[in-house]
Scaffold this active site. Structure first.
Site, PDB file in Angstrom:
ATOM      1  N   HIS A 124       0.815  -1.218   0.000  1.00  0.00           N
ATOM      2  CA  HIS A 124       0.000   0.000   0.000  1.00  0.00           C
ATOM      3  C   HIS A 124       0.847   1.266   0.000  1.00  0.00           C
ATOM      4  O   HIS A 124       0.353   2.336  -0.326  1.00  0.00           O
ATOM      5  CB  HIS A 124      -1.059  -0.014   1.114  1.00  0.00           C
ATOM      6  CG  HIS A 124      -0.571   0.313   2.490  1.00  0.00           C
ATOM      7  ND1 HIS A 124      -0.308  -0.641   3.444  1.00  0.00           N
ATOM      8  CD2 HIS A 124      -0.320   1.495   3.095  1.00  0.00           C
ATOM      9  CE1 HIS A 124       0.066  -0.057   4.570  1.00  0.00           C
ATOM     10  NE2 HIS A 124       0.074   1.236   4.386  1.00  0.00           N
ATOM     11  N   ASP A 127       1.124  -7.677   2.295  1.00  0.00           N
ATOM     12  CA  ASP A 127       1.274  -6.239   2.035  1.00  0.00           C
ATOM     13  C   ASP A 127       2.739  -5.820   1.903  1.00  0.00           C
ATOM     14  O   ASP A 127       3.293  -5.175   2.782  1.00  0.00           O
ATOM     15  CB  ASP A 127       0.595  -5.467   3.179  1.00  0.00           C
ATOM     16  CG  ASP A 127       0.311  -4.030   2.799  1.00  0.00           C
ATOM     17  OD1 ASP A 127       0.866  -3.548   1.804  1.00  0.00           O
ATOM     18  OD2 ASP A 127      -0.466  -3.374   3.522  1.00  0.00           O
ATOM     19  N   SER A 138       3.916   2.258   8.535  1.00  0.00           N
ATOM     20  CA  SER A 138       3.722   1.264   7.490  1.00  0.00           C
ATOM     21  C   SER A 138       5.029   1.041   6.761  1.00  0.00           C
ATOM     22  O   SER A 138       5.699   1.991   6.381  1.00  0.00           O
ATOM     23  CB  SER A 138       2.676   1.730   6.493  1.00  0.00           C
ATOM     24  OG  SER A 138       1.434   1.318   6.931  1.00  0.00           O
TER      25      SER A 138
END
Ligand code: ARG
Ligand code: GLU
Length: 722
Positions: free
Chosen positions: A86, A222, A657
């Protein structure tokens, strides 16, 4: 470390006090003072110098800011980095079209030549940091206005930064900590040739999509891979096909050993922002007013966008990143409300504030400075909340992924301002070139039909959620005429405006003739909305909001001091501010609700269980199913299972992230990518029983690179620890 401020001295004198093992986002440079002992007690085998050092290569040299809001880490001596899918999403989307849809199919470079450049994408390394509190504060005199204070801090910060990097290739920035009670200088090195190496298909990298987002149990692969390229002598250089892979001072060994309950973990990265020290009034504002209203607007947006995407794959691609971004905070806000209520966070803060008031009563010497602080908060918040809502509502509805045409046309105000000032042909030329660039970016991911629907619905939402005092004059005008039914009115706007059509806008820019063109533009119905929205936004909302924000900043600074003076048994960590932090915790499951225990890891079996070819986000690729059926996991399995994700008690937030999750020895065991739903209020209040960060098990990434993508050659450059 050069200078130690008095403020820091107070902190240090407290460092022998009890520190929690899970909560906290700590300053890398100060680990040896505050954290390393407890880290060792919890199982850490690294020294503070192994993690952050300016004398030797340390882990911090392998961790960087990826783009503008994520973290990434180096996993090879050839500049190979890993981050989240992402985080690379926009880059992957930009290389995608219906012809080669890397979002859907994934992308794998089979050699260096196949790696794809990403103009505009940068990674930023931290070279060193330094406490500059004394220098900054020495320029401030007591009693100056908040405005003056901010101005001086800005000037001193800028000149400190400039002096530090003079004659070097670095950049520098000074950032406030503890709400402006402390300041640190950061020296950074930026690389701008960063190429896409690999990304799994969205059906793996975004598996579960926005449905599973913020949720445990999770099965998302991810991750994505990029490579940093450098110019001559390993030094940053703009993109050039002749650049060579960057050879870093440090890269992370990758562990195949996996993690187990109770294992010590470290997350190092760039948490963006938290508000742990706000008063109860702040939480009340969020939970009772701001969040519910913002959620309502985004409900509408998502309804429209999801329907449009389901009907048309081209729209799905164009709006993929926008949709993910809208949905992400929307869902987190809901989780935060639940989590704060479950914690009785407002009640806890109120109790805490009562105790502070009692303490103040017993400490008359503190009265002068802090006596009226909480009362002033109480007075400020209702107004502040109103303006914050109005400001966010304008942004939601008109500027960012709302009625986007208005936000886009607003960029043309520069032309207007120039033409009315001393007109300068070469400057106007430059503005036109910039607008043409903006235009290409904008229309690539834009559909006037979708936008029209958004405008229609959002205008009503704006009207419903704000006081009429915040309506743009145009809204006030059309209200009585249309009674909230804006369909035909908006439809006319889109038929007449030039801004919904790139060809018309390009023609306008090509034929731009100063005042005359401006006059024409001002008659455009979308541009009239721009002017009208600005009337209320720039004319009223922003100036008032900024005034109140300054007052709030002053109160926040005092309140931080007060809390630290009041509660001397606690070591305070500074709120996140997108500077590098270290958090540590343990691998651990949790009880989300009565009688339910969540295990600490998920496996490929769970991916297959969620498989649903009817739903884009749950459509497991055939090849992955075959690997599952054959249990073809190679050395990446544990007891015959392939682990996919795991959770731990590390205190993380947005910006973390892509952060490396390291084991006690500093080997890479996971990539942080999310938090579990029940614990997302950790930005405001941490609950060790419920707050978990979610990470991708690095073995799943290696398995996908090797077995799924057939890009096993990439593993050869890694240092794999078995
Ligand atoms: N919740 C994660 C974060 O805050 C992941 C967001 C991207 N994924 C998504 N499905 N929208 O960034
Ligand atoms: N997904 C978040 C990010 O992009 C991390 C999750 C969180 O907020 O902790 O930074």
């Amino acid at each position: 470390m050069k200078r130690i401020s008095i403020f820091l001295a107070i902190l240090i004198s407290l460092s022998s006090l009890v520190l929690r093992a899970d909560e906290g986002m700590w300053i890398p440079m100060l680990l040896d003072r505050f954290n390393i002992d407890i880290m060792h007690r919890e199982g850490c085998k690294l020294s503070a110098e192994d993690i952050y050092s300016i004398n030797q290569a340390s882990i911090k040299d392998a961790v960087m800011i990826f783009g503008g809001g994520c973290t990434a880490e180096l996993i090879s001596g050839e500049g190979l980095l890993i981050t989240n899918h992402h985080c690379g999403y926009r880059s992957i989307q930009r290389h995608s079209s219906l012809g080669h849809d890397y979002l859907t199919d994934g992308f794998w470079a089979m050699s260096g030549e196949e790696e794809l450049p990403n103009p505009g994408l940068k990674v930023t390394f931290l070279k060193r940091m330094e406490d500059v509190t004394e220098v900054v504060l020495s320029h401030l005199t007591p009693g100056i206005s908040e405005e003056k204070r901010q101005e001086i801090v800005r000037q001193v910060s800028d000149s400190l930064a400039a002096a530090t990097i003079k004659g070097t290739r670095y950049t520098a920035v000074v950032k406030p900590f503890y709400q402006g009670n402390q300041y640190f200088l950061f020296v950074q090195e930026v690389f701008e040739d960063v190429r896409l190496v690999g990304a799994p298909p969205s059906s793996i990298g975004k598996f579960g999509g926005d449905t599973d987002n913020w949720m445990w149990p999770r099965h998302t692969g991810d991750f994505s891979l990029f490579r940093i390229y450098a110019g001559e002598n390993n030094i940053p250089a703009p993109y050039n096909p002749a650049n060579k892979p960057y050879h870093p001072a440090k890269f992370l060994p990758v562990s195949l050993k996996g993690i187990h309950p109770g294992d010590f973990t470290i997350v190092m990265g760039y948490p963006g922002s938290t508000s742990e020290y706000v008063p109860s009034y702040h939480l009340k504002m969020l939970v009772e007013d701001l969040y519910p209203k913002l959620i309502a607007v985004r409900d509408k947006k998502l309804e429209i966008l999801n329907a449009a995407a389901a009907n048309d794959p081209a729209i799905r691609i164009k709006y993929a990143a926008k949709n993910a971004s809208i949905s992400n905070s929307w869902k987190r806000w809901k989780g935060e409300i639940n989590g704060l209520n479950k914690l009785d966070a407002i009640g806890k803060k109120q109790k805490y504030e009562e105790n502070i008031l009692i303490w103040l009563y017993n400490h008359p010497e503190m009265q002068d400075k802090y006596g009226t602080l909480l009362a002033r908060y109480k007075k400020l918040y209702p107004q502040y909340g109103q303006y914050l809502l109005a400001r966010n509502m304008v942004i939601e509805v008109f500027f960012r992924y709302g009625a986007e045409v208005v936000g886009f046309a607003r960029q043309f105000r520069t032309l207007e301002n120039m033409a009315s000032g001393a007109e300068n042909a070469s400057q106007t030329g430059k503005v036109i070139i910039r607008l043409k660039q903006a235009l290409r970016r904008f229309y690539r991911d834009y559909s006037p039909a979708v936008d029209e629907q958004l405008f229609k619905v959002l205008l009503k939402t704006y009207e419903d959620n704000l006081d009429p005092a915040f309506y743009p004059p145009l809204l006030t005008m059309i209200r009585s005429k249309y009674h909230g039914n804006y369909g035909s009115y908006i439809h006319k706007i889109y038929r007449k405006t030039m801004f919904a059509d790139s060809v018309k806008v390009i023609a306008f820019l090509n034929g731009f003739k100063g005042e005359q063109s401006i006059k024409k533009m001002k008659k455009d119905p979308v541009y009239q909305w721009v002017m009208s929205v600005d009337d209320i936004y720039s004319g009223k909302i922003v100036p008032e909001f900024e005034k109140m924000s300054k007052e709030k900043a002053r109160l926040d600074r005092l309140y931080m001091q007060l809390q630290m003076t009041y509660d001397t048994s606690k070591v305070f960590y500074p709120d996140a501010n997108f500077t590098m932090r270290v958090t540590y915790g343990k691998v651990k499951g949790y009880e989300p609700r009565d009688a339910v225990w969540y295990k600490y890891y998920t496996t490929l079996k769970g991916v297959i269980e969620k498989d649903n070819p009817q739903i884009y986000d749950y459509n497991v690729p055939e090849k992955l199913k075959v690997l599952y059926e054959n249990k073809d996991y190679g050395r990446y399995a544990e007891n015959g299972e392939l682990h996919v994700c795991f959770i731990a008690t590390n205190h993380t937030t947005g910006g973390n992230s892509g952060s490396p999750v390291l084991d006690a020895e500093g080997n890479l065991v996971g990539i942080n990518f999310d938090r579990a739903w029940e614990g997302v209020m950790s930005d405001l209040m941490f609950n060790p029983g419920q707050c978990r960060n979610i990470s991708l098990d690095i073995r799943y990434a290696l398995f996908l690179i090797d077995k799924y993508a057939g890009a096993g050659y990439l593993l050869d450059e890694m240092n794999i620890v078995e």
